[in-house]
Design an enzyme around this catalytic site. Structure first.
Site, PDB file in Angstrom:
ATOM      1  N   CYS A   2     -28.142 -35.707  23.121  1.00  0.00           N
ATOM      2  CA  CYS A   2     -28.076 -34.362  23.697  1.00  0.00           C
ATOM      3  C   CYS A   2     -26.732 -34.124  24.401  1.00  0.00           C
ATOM      4  O   CYS A   2     -26.039 -35.061  24.777  1.00  0.00           O
ATOM      5  CB  CYS A   2     -29.183 -34.183  24.720  1.00  0.00           C
ATOM      6  SG  CYS A   2     -30.807 -34.512  24.039  1.00  0.00           S
ATOM      7  N   ARG A  27     -21.729 -35.280  18.579  1.00  0.00           N
ATOM      8  CA  ARG A  27     -22.708 -36.250  19.048  1.00  0.00           C
ATOM      9  C   ARG A  27     -24.026 -36.140  18.284  1.00  0.00           C
ATOM     10  O   ARG A  27     -24.879 -37.011  18.386  1.00  0.00           O
ATOM     11  CB  ARG A  27     -22.981 -36.043  20.553  1.00  0.00           C
ATOM     12  CG  ARG A  27     -21.754 -36.296  21.417  1.00  0.00           C
ATOM     13  CD  ARG A  27     -22.008 -35.859  22.830  1.00  0.00           C
ATOM     14  NE  ARG A  27     -23.086 -36.601  23.463  1.00  0.00           N
ATOM     15  CZ  ARG A  27     -22.948 -37.775  24.042  1.00  0.00           C
ATOM     16  NH1 ARG A  27     -21.768 -38.351  24.066  1.00  0.00           N
ATOM     17  NH2 ARG A  27     -23.972 -38.373  24.601  1.00  0.00           N
ATOM     18  N   TRP A  75     -31.163 -33.416  20.857  1.00  0.00           N
ATOM     19  CA  TRP A  75     -31.529 -34.369  19.796  1.00  0.00           C
ATOM     20  C   TRP A  75     -32.947 -34.789  20.132  1.00  0.00           C
ATOM     21  O   TRP A  75     -33.172 -35.458  21.139  1.00  0.00           O
ATOM     22  CB  TRP A  75     -30.557 -35.558  19.826  1.00  0.00           C
ATOM     23  CG  TRP A  75     -30.765 -36.501  18.681  1.00  0.00           C
ATOM     24  CD1 TRP A  75     -31.914 -37.162  18.341  1.00  0.00           C
ATOM     25  CD2 TRP A  75     -29.792 -36.890  17.708  1.00  0.00           C
ATOM     26  NE1 TRP A  75     -31.708 -37.915  17.228  1.00  0.00           N
ATOM     27  CE2 TRP A  75     -30.427 -37.770  16.817  1.00  0.00           C
ATOM     28  CE3 TRP A  75     -28.456 -36.577  17.514  1.00  0.00           C
ATOM     29  CZ2 TRP A  75     -29.758 -38.360  15.738  1.00  0.00           C
ATOM     30  CZ3 TRP A  75     -27.808 -37.172  16.446  1.00  0.00           C
ATOM     31  CH2 TRP A  75     -28.450 -38.041  15.568  1.00  0.00           C
ATOM     32  N   ASN A  99     -30.389 -33.978  30.046  1.00  0.00           N
ATOM     33  CA  ASN A  99     -30.170 -35.100  29.119  1.00  0.00           C
ATOM     34  C   ASN A  99     -30.857 -36.315  29.699  1.00  0.00           C
ATOM     35  O   ASN A  99     -30.884 -36.480  30.923  1.00  0.00           O
ATOM     36  CB  ASN A  99     -28.675 -35.446  29.024  1.00  0.00           C
ATOM     37  CG  ASN A  99     -27.928 -34.465  28.158  1.00  0.00           C
ATOM     38  OD1 ASN A  99     -28.518 -33.568  27.578  1.00  0.00           O
ATOM     39  ND2 ASN A  99     -26.619 -34.651  28.101  1.00  0.00           N
ATOM     40  N   GLY A 100     -31.343 -37.203  28.851  1.00  0.00           N
ATOM     41  CA  GLY A 100     -31.966 -38.435  29.336  1.00  0.00           C
ATOM     42  C   GLY A 100     -33.463 -38.378  29.166  1.00  0.00           C
ATOM     43  O   GLY A 100     -33.976 -37.667  28.297  1.00  0.00           O
ATOM     44  N   GLU A 480     -23.200 -58.740   6.550  1.00  0.00           N
ATOM     45  CA  GLU A 480     -22.656 -57.563   7.225  1.00  0.00           C
ATOM     46  C   GLU A 480     -21.300 -57.890   7.866  1.00  0.00           C
ATOM     47  O   GLU A 480     -20.361 -57.087   7.809  1.00  0.00           O
ATOM     48  CB  GLU A 480     -23.673 -57.049   8.261  1.00  0.00           C
ATOM     49  CG  GLU A 480     -23.232 -55.885   9.123  1.00  0.00           C
ATOM     50  CD  GLU A 480     -22.845 -54.625   8.343  1.00  0.00           C
ATOM     51  OE1 GLU A 480     -23.052 -54.563   7.128  1.00  0.00           O
ATOM     52  OE2 GLU A 480     -22.295 -53.714   8.986  1.00  0.00           O
ATOM     53  N   LYS A 484     -17.811 -56.018   6.958  1.00  0.00           N
ATOM     54  CA  LYS A 484     -16.937 -55.384   7.951  1.00  0.00           C
ATOM     55  C   LYS A 484     -15.517 -55.906   7.780  1.00  0.00           C
ATOM     56  O   LYS A 484     -14.566 -55.147   7.790  1.00  0.00           O
ATOM     57  CB  LYS A 484     -17.391 -55.703   9.389  1.00  0.00           C
ATOM     58  CG  LYS A 484     -18.630 -55.040   9.912  1.00  0.00           C
ATOM     59  CD  LYS A 484     -18.537 -53.564  10.135  1.00  0.00           C
ATOM     60  CE  LYS A 484     -18.804 -52.802   8.885  1.00  0.00           C
ATOM     61  NZ  LYS A 484     -20.099 -52.435   8.507  1.00  0.00           N
ATOM     62  N   GLU A 487     -13.816 -54.555   4.629  1.00  0.00           N
ATOM     63  CA  GLU A 487     -13.524 -53.116   4.674  1.00  0.00           C
ATOM     64  C   GLU A 487     -12.265 -52.785   5.448  1.00  0.00           C
ATOM     65  O   GLU A 487     -11.492 -51.935   5.037  1.00  0.00           O
ATOM     66  CB  GLU A 487     -14.683 -52.366   5.370  1.00  0.00           C
ATOM     67  CG  GLU A 487     -15.921 -52.249   4.560  1.00  0.00           C
ATOM     68  CD  GLU A 487     -16.978 -51.465   5.319  1.00  0.00           C
ATOM     69  OE1 GLU A 487     -17.480 -51.975   6.339  1.00  0.00           O
ATOM     70  OE2 GLU A 487     -17.294 -50.340   4.907  1.00  0.00           O
ATOM     71  N   HIS A 503     -24.398 -75.729  -2.640  1.00  0.00           N
ATOM     72  CA  HIS A 503     -24.703 -75.515  -4.058  1.00  0.00           C
ATOM     73  C   HIS A 503     -23.537 -74.869  -4.797  1.00  0.00           C
ATOM     74  O   HIS A 503     -23.743 -74.245  -5.828  1.00  0.00           O
ATOM     75  CB  HIS A 503     -25.973 -74.664  -4.196  1.00  0.00           C
ATOM     76  CG  HIS A 503     -27.174 -75.349  -3.627  1.00  0.00           C
ATOM     77  ND1 HIS A 503     -27.750 -76.451  -4.216  1.00  0.00           N
ATOM     78  CD2 HIS A 503     -27.869 -75.133  -2.493  1.00  0.00           C
ATOM     79  CE1 HIS A 503     -28.768 -76.869  -3.472  1.00  0.00           C
ATOM     80  NE2 HIS A 503     -28.853 -76.087  -2.404  1.00  0.00           N
ATOM     81  N   LYS A 599     -16.623 -42.067   4.135  1.00  0.00           N
ATOM     82  CA  LYS A 599     -17.771 -42.275   5.023  1.00  0.00           C
ATOM     83  C   LYS A 599     -19.079 -42.047   4.284  1.00  0.00           C
ATOM     84  O   LYS A 599     -20.065 -42.739   4.518  1.00  0.00           O
ATOM     85  CB  LYS A 599     -17.651 -41.338   6.228  1.00  0.00           C
ATOM     86  CG  LYS A 599     -18.724 -41.525   7.282  1.00  0.00           C
ATOM     87  CD  LYS A 599     -18.586 -42.856   7.995  1.00  0.00           C
ATOM     88  CE  LYS A 599     -19.775 -43.183   8.875  1.00  0.00           C
ATOM     89  NZ  LYS A 599     -19.879 -44.630   9.133  1.00  0.00           N
TER      90      LYS A 599
END
Ligand code: F6R
Length: 604
Positions: A2, A27, A75, A99-100, A480, A484, A487, A503, A599
């Protein structure tokens, strides 16, 4: 996540509020609203979806002269994204934006309803305005009522409140969520939940501290601390560079997003974890009726979080799981059975390959669920059900916080299904929930850690390749970590299960092969350690990431002594993200926009 704006002055109030909200768009939000008080009269506009909807609704509204106004992008956490749930929220003659989360809202709401308050929304926020109006009936002043109100609120909040009886005042409070007060050259006052809406409007700002509250009028800015002592306003100069403000002082969006992970996980958990159970407002438990298998499909980083989930679903929910790379799944003529729940995972919700697999599953008549970060994306609109990860907008092309939130959602979902299937006891679920609550603090980057990784990164700029290795869920984390690194550094890296190195890949071991070894103490420590020792004996250069000192490593990054492997996972995740970023920076690469990457991959 938010966002809040506020304005008190004689300029174009509506434009200032809407422009401010636009600056907060990055946001992420699913509804928005403004309330303007002028000449004892409120004008309020709210709309679901993009800001343009709000702008259209308020098109004919054009206040001139002195006014006060508050605005919000929401949000959804408590309650669906509807106009009624959008802020500002109304009492009888006051409006609030927040907010919160108000943790004790349920108890407060009950009491207020018993004393006659009529609630319109499903939000926790609405209790604030009703509580204020209840206090106002007996208080000495509106400020007195506001002070009494916030003293009863538990949780994290940033609040702006306006009320008819004080039409030249905005009341504010900050506890846990950010709030800034700004002042322009004419002495007019502004509020925002981050710097960007204020840039170009105010030169001086006050960054409120937790516990601060008070009010602004045309003449004053009155701030009180948590002990109710009056504070001298402490102004700072505001930067004039929007891009750097959006980066929050970090060098790259990726860096900001790594640091944001602790905060966004709080959003991911909001309203979903209770003492004894997990609750997803957006899910009907009937979705799982007759389901004997879960099939997950995704690309890239989202595929890695799906792999993590396969361990958690089988371990906790005792349900059969298969995970597929979307581009492979599309053409393999997959066998799709009606007792399978099809789950697509995507940060963007637009990735062409994943979207196509979702269409295939729907056509085959399977029940479908999407785990996604973008509401109203193609996948969210297509699936039977969706769970939003609430990471906020991710700008860095290399995904970081989206991955963290996906894993947390999967962890919660595995417990949700475990409860439905009785595969864990209440005590076991309670323990898992208490661990979930610890994730935000584990994700806070400890003092000295980033600096150590920066120092260490200079030794990893060459060589003929990296192996990230781990076992169990630390294997997808190794994948992952390697993704990263590839990339953003353009160096060759692979993720491998530690036990699989012997192996074949161990043939590559020499001092120029860098092994990043994930060695959690609560998951197969001894087994993983012997795998790393085998590599060390063949002279591979080892960087061990572990809470347990490892003398066969060339470099060692110490992690905290936490009580569960899931917590170790998140701490190690941050370390591999930072390590890749620091190597990329040393190599002079564009961290946020690496070459050849986009993206959102909306083509096959
Ligand atoms: C990696 C990365 C990509 C995406 C992949 C899927 O850092 O960002 O691998 O994870 O393109 O994208 P989404 O999750 O949007 O479907």
């Amino acid at each position: 996540m938010c966002g809040i704006v506020g304005y008190l002055g004689s300029k174009k109030t509506k434009d200032i509020l809407l422009d401010g909200l636009q600056e907060l768009e990055y946001r992420g939000y699913d509804s928005a609203g403004i309330a303007v008080l002028q000449n004892d009269d409120f004008s309020v506009y709210k709309a679901v979806g993009k800001l343009v909807n709000l702008q259209e609704k308020a098109a004919a509204f054009d206040p001139s002269g002195f006014a006060i106004g508050i605005g919000h992008t929401r949000w959804a956490t408590h309650g669906k994204p509807t106009e009624l749930n959008a802020h500002p929220h109304l009492g009888e003659s006051s409006y609030v934006v927040h907010n919160g989360i108000i943790e004790n809202y349920a108890a407060l709401k009950r009491e207020l309803q018993e004393s006659g308050a009529h609630f319109l929304s499903q939000t926790d926020t609405e209790v604030i305005v009703h509580l204020f109006e209840k206090e106002l009936r007996t208080a000495d002043s509106a400020f007195d009522a506001f002070t009494k109100t916030i003293s009863q609120l538990q949780g994290a909040f940033a609040i702006l409140l306006v009320t008819k009886s004080e039409d030249r005042t905005i009341f504010f409070a900050k506890q846990g969520s950010p709030m800034i007060v700004g002042r322009d050259a004419d002495g007019e006052k502004y509020f925002a939940s981050s710097d960007t809406p204020l840039i170009g409007k105010c030169s001086d700002v006050i960054y409120l501290d937790d516990g601060d509250y008070g009010y602004v009028t045309p003449e004053t800015i009155a701030i009180f601390d948590k002990k109710s002592n009056k504070k001298e306003p402490h102004f700072s100069k505001l930067s004039t560079n929007k891009l750097s403000a959006q980066k929050g002082g970090f060098r790259f969006f990726m860096e900001k997003e790594i640091y944001e992970q602790s905060e966004v996980i709080i959003d991911t958990l909001l309203g979903r974890i209770f003492d004894k159970e997990i609750h997803f407002e957006e899910l009907d438990s009937k979705l799982f009726d007759g389901i004997n298998e879960i099939k997950l499909c995704a690309c890239g980083t989202s595929y890695h979080s799906a792999l993590v989930s396969s361990y958690l679903f089988e371990r906790y929910a005792k349900i059969r799981v298969s995970v597929e790379i979307a581009s492979e799944f599309r053409y393999k003529e997959p066998l799709l059975c009606q007792d399978t729940l099809f789950v697509a995972i995507s940060q963007s919700g637009e990735t062409a390959d994943t979207l196509e697999t979702l269409k295939m599953a729907k056509e085959a008549g399977l029940k479908t669920l999407v785990i996604c970060n973008v509401d109203n994306s193609s996948m969210v609109r297509l699936a039977d059900a969706s769970i939003l990860t609430r990471a906020g907008i991710e700008k860095g092309v290399a995904s970081t916080k989206a991955f963290a939130t996906q894993v947390v959602v999967f962890w919660m979902l595995s417990l949700y299904i475990a409860k439905l299937k009785n595969s864990l006891t209440t005590e076991q679920i309670e323990k898992q929930i208490s661990l979930l609550r610890e994730v935000p603090s584990v994700l806070k980057i400890k003092e000295g850690l980033h600096e150590k990784i920066t120092r260490l990164s200079k030794r990893y700029l060459h060589g003929h390749g990296f192996f990230f290795i781990g076992r169990d869920i630390f294997y997808p984390l190794a994948l992952e970590g390697a993704l990263k690194l590839k990339e953003i550094t353009y160096l060759h890296a692979e993720g491998y299960p530690s036990g699989e190195m012997k192996h074949g890949p161990i043939a590559l071991a020499d001092p120029e092969l860098f092994t990043i070894a994930l060695l959690p103490q609560h998951m197969l420590y001894e087994k993983s350690k012997s795998n790393v020792e085998e590599l060390s004996a063949r002279d591979s250069t080892i960087c061990a990431i572990s809470p347990v000192e490892f003398d066969k490593a060339d470099d060692y990054i110490k992690t905290s002594d936490v009580r569960d492997y899931m917590l170790e996972f998140f701490e190690m995740m941050v370390i591999v993200q930072l390590l890749s970023m620091e190597i990329a920076i040393r190599l002079g690469n564009d961290v946020d926009m690496p070459r050849n990457l986009a993206k959102s991959v909306t083509v096959e």
